[in-house]
Write a protein that holds these residues in place. Structure first.
Motif, PDB file in Angstrom:
ATOM      1  N   TYR A  17       0.820  -1.219   0.000  1.00 16.25           N
ATOM      2  CA  TYR A  17       0.000   0.000   0.000  1.00 16.25           C
ATOM      3  C   TYR A  17       0.851   1.265   0.000  1.00 16.25           C
ATOM      4  O   TYR A  17       0.477   2.274  -0.590  1.00 16.25           O
ATOM      5  CB  TYR A  17      -0.970  -0.002   1.191  1.00 16.25           C
ATOM      6  N   GLU A  44      -3.879  -7.555  -4.539  1.00 15.78           N
ATOM      7  CA  GLU A  44      -4.401  -6.190  -4.516  1.00 15.78           C
ATOM      8  C   GLU A  44      -4.146  -5.487  -5.845  1.00 15.78           C
ATOM      9  O   GLU A  44      -5.027  -4.797  -6.374  1.00 15.78           O
ATOM     10  CB  GLU A  44      -3.820  -5.436  -3.323  1.00 15.78           C
ATOM     11  N   ARG A  53      -1.408   3.237  -2.334  1.00 15.16           N
ATOM     12  CA  ARG A  53      -2.865   3.316  -2.139  1.00 15.16           C
ATOM     13  C   ARG A  53      -3.132   3.510  -0.649  1.00 15.16           C
ATOM     14  O   ARG A  53      -2.251   3.280   0.171  1.00 15.16           O
ATOM     15  CB  ARG A  53      -3.548   2.048  -2.648  1.00 15.16           C
ATOM     16  N   ASP A  54      -4.336   3.918  -0.338  1.00 17.24           N
ATOM     17  CA  ASP A  54      -4.693   4.088   1.072  1.00 17.24           C
ATOM     18  C   ASP A  54      -4.661   2.725   1.762  1.00 17.24           C
ATOM     19  O   ASP A  54      -5.097   1.723   1.190  1.00 17.24           O
ATOM     20  CB  ASP A  54      -6.098   4.679   1.212  1.00 17.24           C
ATOM     21  N   ALA A  56      -5.788  -0.341   3.957  1.00 16.00           N
ATOM     22  CA  ALA A  56      -7.125  -0.902   4.130  1.00 16.00           C
ATOM     23  C   ALA A  56      -7.088  -2.003   5.180  1.00 16.00           C
ATOM     24  O   ALA A  56      -6.075  -2.683   5.353  1.00 16.00           O
ATOM     25  CB  ALA A  56      -7.632  -1.456   2.800  1.00 16.00           C
ATOM     26  N   THR A  65     -10.771   1.353   3.466  1.00 18.32           N
ATOM     27  CA  THR A  65      -9.537   2.131   3.599  1.00 18.32           C
ATOM     28  C   THR A  65      -9.635   3.058   4.808  1.00 18.32           C
ATOM     29  O   THR A  65     -10.720   3.280   5.355  1.00 18.32           O
ATOM     30  CB  THR A  65      -9.259   2.984   2.341  1.00 18.32           C
ATOM     31  N   ASN A  66      -8.502   3.639   5.163  1.00 16.50           N
ATOM     32  CA  ASN A  66      -8.498   4.577   6.287  1.00 16.50           C
ATOM     33  C   ASN A  66      -9.228   5.876   5.964  1.00 16.50           C
ATOM     34  O   ASN A  66      -9.478   6.682   6.851  1.00 16.50           O
ATOM     35  CB  ASN A  66      -7.059   4.857   6.746  1.00 16.50           C
ATOM     36  N   HIS A 113      -7.701   0.804  12.117  1.00 13.43           N
ATOM     37  CA  HIS A 113      -6.575   1.569  11.556  1.00 13.43           C
ATOM     38  C   HIS A 113      -5.708   2.168  12.658  1.00 13.43           C
ATOM     39  O   HIS A 113      -5.190   3.272  12.526  1.00 13.43           O
ATOM     40  CB  HIS A 113      -7.065   2.641  10.572  1.00 13.43           C
TER      41      HIS A 113
END
Length: 149
Positions: A17, A44, A53-54, A56, A65-66, A113
């Protein structure tokens, strides 16, 4: 010789990520690469997500995602593609990245998170196990080596 599905990030590919890899330096993994037994795969990326990416985590069966985006469809697609790849190459063993919402074998993050891990499996690890593919994390290399012996 059996082929082994391996999380691309464990081979150093920058697919996590945050755009990094998390290379596992293990002599047996190097030997398997030299024997061309490794099938590298990132569910992914295969599911259509970008790098970076954010982050998750799994929340009530969904991958969120966050920032609150539901990326469950991408994670499910990646898991299905991993299963198809295993079926195509008759792969019976997988070495996947622990704690990932895709690949976690024994632990995943709790969905808050906040860095808290709980017992659980990622979507890809779970789908592979349900279909008879033995999944190991990088923390279980001795067990995987024994299983393949």
């Amino acid at each position: 010789m059996h082929k082994i599905l391996v999380s691309s990030c464990l081979l150093g590919a920058p697919v996590r990520y945050d755009g990094s890899g998390q290379q596992l330096l293990h002599p047996q993994l190097i030997a398997w690469q030299q024997q061309e037994r490794i099938v590298a795969f990132c569910p992914e990326i295969a599911g259509g997500l970008s790098t970076p990416r954010d982050p998750a985590e799994i929340v009530n069966g969904k991958v969120i995602t966050n920032t609150g985006d539901d990326v469950t469809p991408e994670f499910q697609l990646g898991a299905k593609q991993a299963l198809r790849l295993c079926q195509q190459y008759n792969i019976r063993f997988a070495l996947l990245k622990e704690s990932s919402p895709s690949c976690g074998r024994n632990t995943i993050y709790d969905g808050s998170h906040s860095g808290i891990k709980v017992i659980g499996m990622g979507l890809t690890a779970s789908l592979l196990e349900k279909n008879g593919i033995k999944v190991f994390s990088e923390q279980q290399m001795p067990a995987l080596v024994k299983a393949l012996a």
